[in-house]
Design a protein around this motif. Structure first.
Motif, PDB file in Angstrom:
ATOM      1  N   UNK A 185      23.320  92.005  44.549  1.00 24.53           N
ATOM      2  CA  UNK A 185      24.603  91.993  45.255  1.00 24.53           C
ATOM      3  C   UNK A 185      25.133  90.572  45.424  1.00 24.53           C
ATOM      4  N   UNK A 186      24.215  89.626  45.638  1.00 20.96           N
ATOM      5  CA  UNK A 186      24.642  88.235  45.810  1.00 20.96           C
ATOM      6  C   UNK A 186      25.220  87.664  44.514  1.00 20.96           C
ATOM      7  N   UNK A 187      24.678  88.082  43.371  1.00 19.53           N
ATOM      8  CA  UNK A 187      25.230  87.632  42.090  1.00 19.53           C
ATOM      9  C   UNK A 187      26.662  88.114  41.897  1.00 19.53           C
ATOM     10  N   UNK A 188      26.985  89.265  42.463  1.00 16.60           N
ATOM     11  CA  UNK A 188      28.350  89.779  42.361  1.00 16.60           C
ATOM     12  C   UNK A 188      29.267  89.084  43.367  1.00 16.60           C
ATOM     13  N   UNK A 189      28.767  88.844  44.573  1.00  8.02           N
ATOM     14  CA  UNK A 189      29.616  88.292  45.636  1.00  8.02           C
ATOM     15  C   UNK A 189      29.789  86.777  45.558  1.00  8.02           C
ATOM     16  N   UNK A 190      28.767  86.064  45.078  1.00  9.04           N
ATOM     17  CA  UNK A 190      28.816  84.596  45.104  1.00  9.04           C
ATOM     18  C   UNK A 190      30.037  84.007  44.383  1.00  9.04           C
ATOM     19  N   UNK A 191      30.438  84.504  43.209  1.00  7.21           N
ATOM     20  CA  UNK A 191      31.596  83.889  42.534  1.00  7.21           C
ATOM     21  C   UNK A 191      32.866  83.868  43.371  1.00  7.21           C
ATOM     22  N   UNK A 192      32.995  84.769  44.346  1.00  9.43           N
ATOM     23  CA  UNK A 192      34.203  84.817  45.159  1.00  9.43           C
ATOM     24  C   UNK A 192      34.158  83.826  46.319  1.00  9.43           C
ATOM     25  N   UNK A 193      33.089  83.039  46.387  1.00  8.72           N
ATOM     26  CA  UNK A 193      32.979  82.013  47.432  1.00  8.72           C
ATOM     27  C   UNK A 193      34.132  81.022  47.341  1.00  8.72           C
ATOM     28  N   UNK A 194      34.479  80.604  46.126  1.00  5.28           N
ATOM     29  CA  UNK A 194      35.567  79.629  45.957  1.00  5.28           C
ATOM     30  C   UNK A 194      36.882  80.172  46.505  1.00  5.28           C
ATOM     31  N   UNK A 195      37.157  81.457  46.264  1.00  7.44           N
ATOM     32  CA  UNK A 195      38.388  82.059  46.769  1.00  7.44           C
ATOM     33  C   UNK A 195      38.403  82.073  48.292  1.00  7.44           C
ATOM     34  N   UNK A 215      27.991  82.430  35.435  1.00  7.42           N
ATOM     35  CA  UNK A 215      26.763  82.744  36.165  1.00  7.42           C
ATOM     36  C   UNK A 215      25.967  83.857  35.491  1.00  7.42           C
ATOM     37  N   UNK A 216      26.679  84.803  34.884  1.00  4.16           N
ATOM     38  CA  UNK A 216      26.020  85.970  34.304  1.00  4.16           C
ATOM     39  C   UNK A 216      25.660  85.781  32.832  1.00  4.16           C
ATOM     40  N   UNK A 217      26.498  85.085  32.079  1.00  7.70           N
ATOM     41  CA  UNK A 217      26.316  85.003  30.634  1.00  7.70           C
ATOM     42  C   UNK A 217      25.760  83.661  30.143  1.00  7.70           C
ATOM     43  N   UNK A 238      28.540  73.011  37.696  1.00  3.79           N
ATOM     44  CA  UNK A 238      29.916  73.491  37.864  1.00  3.79           C
ATOM     45  C   UNK A 238      29.968  74.651  38.840  1.00  3.79           C
ATOM     46  N   UNK A 239      29.090  75.626  38.670  1.00  6.07           N
ATOM     47  CA  UNK A 239      29.074  76.806  39.537  1.00  6.07           C
ATOM     48  C   UNK A 239      28.763  76.418  40.980  1.00  6.07           C
ATOM     49  N   UNK A 240      27.830  75.511  41.179  1.00  9.52           N
ATOM     50  CA  UNK A 240      27.412  75.139  42.527  1.00  9.52           C
ATOM     51  C   UNK A 240      28.428  74.269  43.254  1.00  9.52           C
ATOM     52  N   UNK A 241      29.206  73.479  42.498  1.00  8.39           N
ATOM     53  CA  UNK A 241      30.147  72.553  43.131  1.00  8.39           C
ATOM     54  C   UNK A 241      31.577  73.084  43.196  1.00  8.39           C
ATOM     55  N   UNK A 242      31.852  74.205  42.544  1.00  6.94           N
ATOM     56  CA  UNK A 242      33.215  74.753  42.541  1.00  6.94           C
ATOM     57  C   UNK A 242      33.749  75.046  43.952  1.00  6.94           C
ATOM     58  N   UNK A 253      41.116  83.128  39.436  1.00 10.16           N
ATOM     59  CA  UNK A 253      40.730  82.703  38.083  1.00 10.16           C
ATOM     60  C   UNK A 253      39.397  81.970  38.116  1.00 10.16           C
ATOM     61  N   UNK A 254      39.227  81.065  39.086  1.00 12.14           N
ATOM     62  CA  UNK A 254      37.977  80.323  39.212  1.00 12.14           C
ATOM     63  C   UNK A 254      36.820  81.278  39.509  1.00 12.14           C
ATOM     64  N   UNK A 255      37.053  82.275  40.367  1.00 11.17           N
ATOM     65  CA  UNK A 255      36.002  83.240  40.712  1.00 11.17           C
ATOM     66  C   UNK A 255      35.563  84.038  39.487  1.00 11.17           C
ATOM     67  N   UNK A 256      36.527  84.471  38.685  1.00 12.87           N
ATOM     68  CA  UNK A 256      36.200  85.215  37.461  1.00 12.87           C
ATOM     69  C   UNK A 256      35.431  84.328  36.493  1.00 12.87           C
ATOM     70  N   UNK A 257      35.866  83.072  36.360  1.00 15.36           N
ATOM     71  CA  UNK A 257      35.184  82.132  35.468  1.00 15.36           C
ATOM     72  C   UNK A 257      33.745  81.889  35.924  1.00 15.36           C
TER      73      UNK A 257
END
Length: 364
Positions: A280-290, A118-120, A61-65, A109-113
């Motif tokens: 830093x990449x763990x923090x920035x990667x979720x915003x890739x979808x946005x 990714x973290x938990x 899910x994380x990789x294909x979002x 919303x997708x980035x926060x999810x």
């Protein structure tokens, strides 16, 4: 939420979930068929396969979002544009930013999810996957497969920090060894450097070994001791190192932050830089979808026909591919020490995000 926002989301969400379902289905099918001979040989139970791929779902899910977000955005806005609904909304006095507001909200919303998963979730599921692989996917009595890890840093037992330039699992060999021993307050007690080491039944045999000892103030005590060969009584086995190597790849932010703190006190500069980039990449990667949604918006709004729609989709996919290539290059530059870790993780987001904003503002 206004009617137009609900209308756009009502078109976007089904397309997004269809994309995710297709990607998950293709991943599972391709992975099963690529390992089918091994599955049949080991007679893996269906319930084990079910658990194995269920634990893989968060990572898929994380990789294909990002690509699912792109496709669903292009499809939704493309359909609105082809049906002249965008023109009608603009004629009613709505700006482009008012029209795409719901898409930006969806991207956030997708980035926060993704950040939460990714973290938990992923660190826990990856531990389960490793456990299933070790217990169910390896025939009893067989020799372990040879796996090679480069630039590996792990935190072992008794406050020891290990860094290896190369770890070859299956040959029980490590190269480019640096071991930092710390007390409970993370003060450096000793530093062990060796060219290579081999696992034996009673411990690790280090070759060309240097041992440095430090006092309470971190100052070197006496001269370093040199040993052509030295048997080290370390409790960590090759299997322990293998498990730790997987754990490092899927650490959460708190664990990674703790590693960075320990490394900073131990002076392992190269490993510290790599972990700072990963943090830093763990923090920035979720915003890739946005960011990907922003990239897709200007091209989607140019769509007038089916041919143009496929052309815009192709351009978006090509730009997304360039985005991931640029991000990989940026992270590599950060790990090489050419740019700051924070900048290396966020640089691609900044460049492509600003370019997308300029294109959106210049829409007619």
């Amino acid at each position: 939420m206004r009617i137009i926002d609900r209308y756009i989301l009502k078109s976007l969400l089904p397309a997004f979930f269809v994309c995710i379902f297709v990607f998950v289905f293709l991943y599972v099918v391709i992975d099963i068929f690529s390992h089918l001979d091994e599955i049949l040989k080991l007679r893996v139970n269906l319930s084990v396969l079910k658990d194995y791929y269920l634990y893989f779902l968060p990572l898929i899910f994380v990789q294909t979002c990002p690509i699912a977000s792109l496709l669903s955005t292009v499809w939704t806005l493309g359909q609105l544009n082809r049906n002249n609904e965008i023109i009608a909304l603009r004629a009613a006095g709505l700006s482009v930013w008012h029209i795409i507001k719901s898409l930006i909200f969806f991207g956030l919303i997708i980035s926060i999810l993704i950040f939460i998963i990714n973290d938990k979730v992923i660190p826990l599921t990856q531990a389960k996957i490793s456990e299933i692989k070790e217990e169910k996917f390896q025939a009893k009595g067989t020799q372990p497969k040879i796996k090679e890890f480069k630039n590996l840093s792990i935190y072992g037992l008794d406050n020891r920090l290990f860094h290896f330039s190369r770890f070859i699992y299956g040959q029980n060999k490590i190269e480019g060894i640096t071991i930092l021993e710390q007390d409970q307050n993370q003060n450096l007690l000793s530093k062990i450097v060796a060219a290579e080491g081999y696992w034996q039944k009673n411990g690790w045999l280090f070759k060309k070994c240097l041992i440095y000892r430090f006092d309470e103030l971190g100052q070197l005590k006496g001269r370093p001791e040199y040993f052509p060969e030295k048997l080290m009584n370390l409790p960590e086995t090759p299997n322990d190192l293998l498990r730790q190597s997987h754990d490092i790849t899927f650490m959460n932010l708190a664990q990674l932050s703790d590693y960075i703190l320990r490394l900073s006190k131990g002076g392992a500069t190269a490993a510290l830089r790599n972990f700072e980039v990963d943090f830093q990449n763990k923090i920035s990667f979720p915003f890739t979808s946005l960011i990907i949604i922003f990239i897709g918006i200007p091209f989607s709004l140019y769509i007038r026909s089916r041919v143009t729609m496929f052309g815009s989709l192709g351009i978006c996919i090509a730009i997304t591919f360039l985005y991931f290539v640029a991000n990989a290059v940026s992270l590599a530059l950060g790990k090489a020490g050419l740019i700051a870790p924070a900048l290396s993780a966020w640089l691609t987001h900044i460049i492509f995000g600003l370019a997308a904003l300029v294109l959106i503002n210049n829409l007619p």
